[in-house]
Design a protein around this motif. Structure first.
Motif, PDB file in Angstrom:
ATOM      1  N   GLY A  93       0.861  -1.193   0.000  1.00 42.77           N
ATOM      2  CA  GLY A  93       0.000   0.000   0.000  1.00 42.77           C
ATOM      3  C   GLY A  93       0.888   1.229   0.000  1.00 42.77           C
ATOM      4  O   GLY A  93       2.059   1.163   0.401  1.00 42.77           O
ATOM      5  N   SER A  94       0.328   2.362  -0.463  1.00 43.45           N
ATOM      6  CA  SER A  94       1.132   3.587  -0.408  1.00 43.45           C
ATOM      7  C   SER A  94       1.321   4.011   1.049  1.00 43.45           C
ATOM      8  O   SER A  94       2.239   4.753   1.380  1.00 43.45           O
ATOM      9  CB  SER A  94       0.515   4.696  -1.243  1.00 43.45           C
ATOM     10  N   ASP A  95       0.466   3.502   1.918  1.00 45.23           N
ATOM     11  CA  ASP A  95       0.640   3.706   3.355  1.00 45.23           C
ATOM     12  C   ASP A  95       2.035   3.276   3.811  1.00 45.23           C
ATOM     13  O   ASP A  95       2.637   3.924   4.673  1.00 45.23           O
ATOM     14  CB  ASP A  95      -0.390   2.839   4.104  1.00 45.23           C
ATOM     15  N   ILE A  98       4.553   5.935   2.952  1.00 40.64           N
ATOM     16  CA  ILE A  98       4.504   7.064   3.906  1.00 40.64           C
ATOM     17  C   ILE A  98       5.268   6.684   5.188  1.00 40.64           C
ATOM     18  O   ILE A  98       6.068   7.447   5.711  1.00 40.64           O
ATOM     19  CB  ILE A  98       3.036   7.425   4.228  1.00 40.64           C
ATOM     20  N   PHE A 119      -4.571  14.466   4.364  1.00 39.96           N
ATOM     21  CA  PHE A 119      -4.683  13.040   4.668  1.00 39.96           C
ATOM     22  C   PHE A 119      -3.989  12.771   6.013  1.00 39.96           C
ATOM     23  O   PHE A 119      -2.814  13.093   6.192  1.00 39.96           O
ATOM     24  CB  PHE A 119      -4.049  12.237   3.533  1.00 39.96           C
ATOM     25  N   ALA A 162      -1.041  16.015  -0.213  1.00 40.41           N
ATOM     26  CA  ALA A 162      -1.872  15.043  -0.929  1.00 40.41           C
ATOM     27  C   ALA A 162      -2.580  15.810  -2.037  1.00 40.41           C
ATOM     28  O   ALA A 162      -3.250  16.811  -1.779  1.00 40.41           O
ATOM     29  CB  ALA A 162      -2.886  14.407   0.005  1.00 40.41           C
ATOM     30  N   ASN A 166      -7.352  13.944   0.165  1.00 41.65           N
ATOM     31  CA  ASN A 166      -8.384  13.187   0.851  1.00 41.65           C
ATOM     32  C   ASN A 166      -8.367  13.699   2.287  1.00 41.65           C
ATOM     33  O   ASN A 166      -7.302  13.685   2.895  1.00 41.65           O
ATOM     34  CB  ASN A 166      -8.020  11.698   0.802  1.00 41.65           C
ATOM     35  N   ASP A 193       1.608  13.082  -2.552  1.00 40.21           N
ATOM     36  CA  ASP A 193       0.827  11.843  -2.534  1.00 40.21           C
ATOM     37  C   ASP A 193      -0.281  11.975  -3.577  1.00 40.21           C
ATOM     38  O   ASP A 193      -1.233  12.742  -3.383  1.00 40.21           O
ATOM     39  CB  ASP A 193       0.268  11.649  -1.119  1.00 40.21           C
ATOM     40  N   ALA A 195      -2.480   9.633  -4.749  1.00 42.85           N
ATOM     41  CA  ALA A 195      -3.326   8.431  -4.747  1.00 42.85           C
ATOM     42  C   ALA A 195      -4.506   8.564  -5.720  1.00 42.85           C
ATOM     43  O   ALA A 195      -4.953   7.583  -6.309  1.00 42.85           O
ATOM     44  CB  ALA A 195      -3.844   8.176  -3.330  1.00 42.85           C
ATOM     45  N   TYR A 196      -5.003   9.794  -5.892  1.00 45.75           N
ATOM     46  CA  TYR A 196      -6.223  10.007  -6.704  1.00 45.75           C
ATOM     47  C   TYR A 196      -5.926  10.722  -8.029  1.00 45.75           C
ATOM     48  O   TYR A 196      -6.838  11.288  -8.623  1.00 45.75           O
ATOM     49  CB  TYR A 196      -7.230  10.829  -5.888  1.00 45.75           C
ATOM     50  N   SER A 227      -4.756   1.100  -5.222  1.00 47.30           N
ATOM     51  CA  SER A 227      -5.993   0.899  -4.447  1.00 47.30           C
ATOM     52  C   SER A 227      -7.199   1.633  -5.015  1.00 47.30           C
ATOM     53  O   SER A 227      -8.325   1.322  -4.649  1.00 47.30           O
ATOM     54  CB  SER A 227      -5.793   1.379  -3.007  1.00 47.30           C
ATOM     55  N   LYS A 228      -6.987   2.641  -5.847  1.00 47.08           N
ATOM     56  CA  LYS A 228      -8.100   3.508  -6.240  1.00 47.08           C
ATOM     57  C   LYS A 228      -8.528   3.226  -7.681  1.00 47.08           C
ATOM     58  O   LYS A 228      -9.356   2.366  -7.908  1.00 47.08           O
ATOM     59  CB  LYS A 228      -7.712   4.980  -6.013  1.00 47.08           C
ATOM     60  N   ARG A 236      -3.170  -4.464  -1.427  1.00 40.52           N
ATOM     61  CA  ARG A 236      -2.227  -3.604  -0.705  1.00 40.52           C
ATOM     62  C   ARG A 236      -0.946  -3.353  -1.502  1.00 40.52           C
ATOM     63  O   ARG A 236       0.126  -3.862  -1.171  1.00 40.52           O
ATOM     64  CB  ARG A 236      -1.866  -4.205   0.679  1.00 40.52           C
ATOM     65  N   VAL A 237      -1.053  -2.597  -2.566  1.00 40.76           N
ATOM     66  CA  VAL A 237       0.152  -2.229  -3.321  1.00 40.76           C
ATOM     67  C   VAL A 237       0.137  -0.733  -3.639  1.00 40.76           C
ATOM     68  O   VAL A 237      -0.836  -0.202  -4.173  1.00 40.76           O
ATOM     69  CB  VAL A 237       0.294  -3.011  -4.645  1.00 40.76           C
TER      70      VAL A 237
HETATM   71  C1  PLP Z   1      -4.292  10.416  -0.018  1.00 39.15           C
HETATM   72  C2  PLP Z   1      -4.103   8.977   0.303  1.00 39.15           C
HETATM   73  N1  PLP Z   1      -2.861   8.499   0.359  1.00 39.15           N
HETATM   74  C3  PLP Z   1      -2.617   7.208   0.647  1.00 39.15           C
HETATM   75  C4  PLP Z   1      -3.647   6.334   0.906  1.00 39.15           C
HETATM   76  C5  PLP Z   1      -3.320   4.929   1.264  1.00 39.15           C
HETATM   77  O1  PLP Z   1      -3.667   4.074   0.238  1.00 39.15           O
HETATM   78  P1  PLP Z   1      -3.094   2.620   0.094  1.00 39.15           P
HETATM   79  O2  PLP Z   1      -2.276   2.316   1.312  1.00 39.15           O
HETATM   80  O3  PLP Z   1      -4.279   1.746  -0.058  1.00 39.15           O
HETATM   81  O4  PLP Z   1      -2.233   2.646  -1.139  1.00 39.15           O
HETATM   82  C6  PLP Z   1      -4.965   6.776   0.862  1.00 39.15           C
HETATM   83  C7  PLP Z   1      -6.074   5.865   1.154  1.00 39.15           C
HETATM   84  O5  PLP Z   1      -7.218   6.182   1.166  1.00 39.15           O
HETATM   85  C8  PLP Z   1      -5.191   8.140   0.548  1.00 39.15           C
HETATM   86  O6  PLP Z   1      -6.428   8.627   0.531  1.00 39.15           O
END
Ligand code: PLP
Length: 372
Positions: A93-95, A98, A119, A162, A166, A193, A195-196, A227-228, A236-237
């Protein structure tokens, strides 16, 4: 017996991240069927069928450890983005990216700049490392990058942005991001970040971060996720793109085998299926416009969204509407965690899911508005 063992002092005041409520939990707790989850910005189309086929094929390889640094996916991402494979790090996950950034670069008392209502994982993760988090107020629910740049000094280790953000769904333009990058010290990392980003790419001035900004700024890290728009949140990538020297540090501290093999293979195929991504983006951008229009027609304030979700201000506590919608089998996301007790975030679903949400919202808001 209570233990006297204490965690590290930076962890003592931390509260856990609150994820969206799961469908299975609602079905179990309320005895409902056909529950719709519009709480975690997942893709209502699911994943690309090509990615699913790769996932199924790779299940036979599960007895073996995956290659540790996800080289097939890393190479595929490097080709996709036209960058050096050494500039790519793949995470759970991008988590995880971070987390790795904070673990690798944040020393105790280093300053970390985030925007108010950015975020929430940025400040949570930085605080776990003993970082001093500075929150810069938003302007019109959007990151105020100029003030964030002015706040940065040689003590600033990371500025997190972000884009789109989000939970607000707002975005900053390439000019604004470039100005931030030009203004912060060279010793400050700017973590963008995205993600979107798929859902915002067609909006005016949205940055072309990869490769344009990345080539020019060795202190820039771009974060992306499967994930999106790719619809693979459960695998989880996520990944980061940055200067190979920075990536080298993240690579050294990540867990061995951090991304499982079926996930790696599925993501390689997902990257190739641009038609699927296009469909996902069209569904989200049409859906967010119509959802925003219909929710505004109920008299509520909805922010313009660059993501696959809408951010709504309510006349009553968001948690009250969240619980009322649960009874109709719909899960949305209250924003108490952000201190926004009268706001909710709603993921754009399929047209049928959106209609179900709107019907339920109309019923729920009638009595809710009259509540004391
Ligand atoms: C802005 C942002 N960054 C990172 C994530 C983490 O995403 P993931 O760990 O699923 O890649 C999210 C998840 O909602 C997000 O909204």
């Amino acid at each position: 017996m209570t233990t006297t063992i204490q965690p590290r002092r930076f962890l003592r005041g931390l509260t856990p991240y609150i994820p969206g409520k799961a469908i299975a939990a609602v079905e179990r707790e309320l005895g409902l069927k056909a529950v719709v989850k519009l709480a975690s910005n997942e893709n209502p189309l699911g994943p690309s069928p090509k990615a699913m086929a790769a996932l199924r094929r790779s299940l036979a390889d599960c007895p073996l450890y995956p290659e540790s640094s996800s080289p097939e996916l890393r190479d595929a991402l490097a080709r996709f983005h036209k960058v050096d494979p050494a500039s790519v790090i793949v995470g759970n996950g991008s988590d995880e990216i971070i987390r790795l950034l904070c673990e690798a670069f944040v020393e105790q008392d280093d300053e970390i700049i985030v925007s108010q209502y950015a975020f929430i994982r940025f400040k949570q993760q930085a605080a776990m490392m003993g970082g001093k988090v500075i929150e810069v107020p938003m302007v019109d629910w959007t990151h105020d990058l100029r003030t964030m740049a002015k706040t940065a000094s040689l003590r600033t280790k990371i500025v997190f942005v972000a884009n789109p953000n989000n939970p607000t769904g707002t975005y900053n333009t390439e000019d604004e991001i470039a100005e931030l990058l030009g203004a912060v010290p060279f010793s400050t990392l700017v973590v963008l970040d995205e993600a979107y980003h798929h859902f915002a790419a067609a909006l005016p001035g949205f940055p072309r971060t990869v490769p344009r900004l990345l080539e020019r700024h060795p202190n820039l890290v771009a974060i992306r996720t499967f994930s999106k728009a790719y619809g693979l949140a459960g695998l989880r990538v996520g990944y980061g793109l940055a200067d190979p020297e920075l990536v080298g540090w993240l690579d050294r501290i990540r867990m061995p085998f951090n991304v499982n093999l079926p996930a790696q293979r599925a993501c390689v195929e997902a990257l190739k299926d641009s038609a699927f991504v296009k469909r996902s983006v069209a569904l989200a951008s049409n859906g967010r416009e119509s959802l925003a229009r219909e929710i505004r027609a109920l008299g509520l304030e909805v922010l313009d969204s660059a993501g696959n979700f809408v951010f709504v201000h309510l006349p009553v506590p968001g948690r009250q509407v969240f619980h009322a919608l649960l009874k109709h089998g719909i899960i949305i996301r209250p924003m108490d965690e952000y201190g926004l007790v009268k706001s909710v975030r709603i993921t754009v679903g399929t047209p049928a899911q959106n209609r179900r949400l709107l019907d339920a919202l109309r019923r729920v808001l009638g009595p809710a508005r009259n509540a004391p």
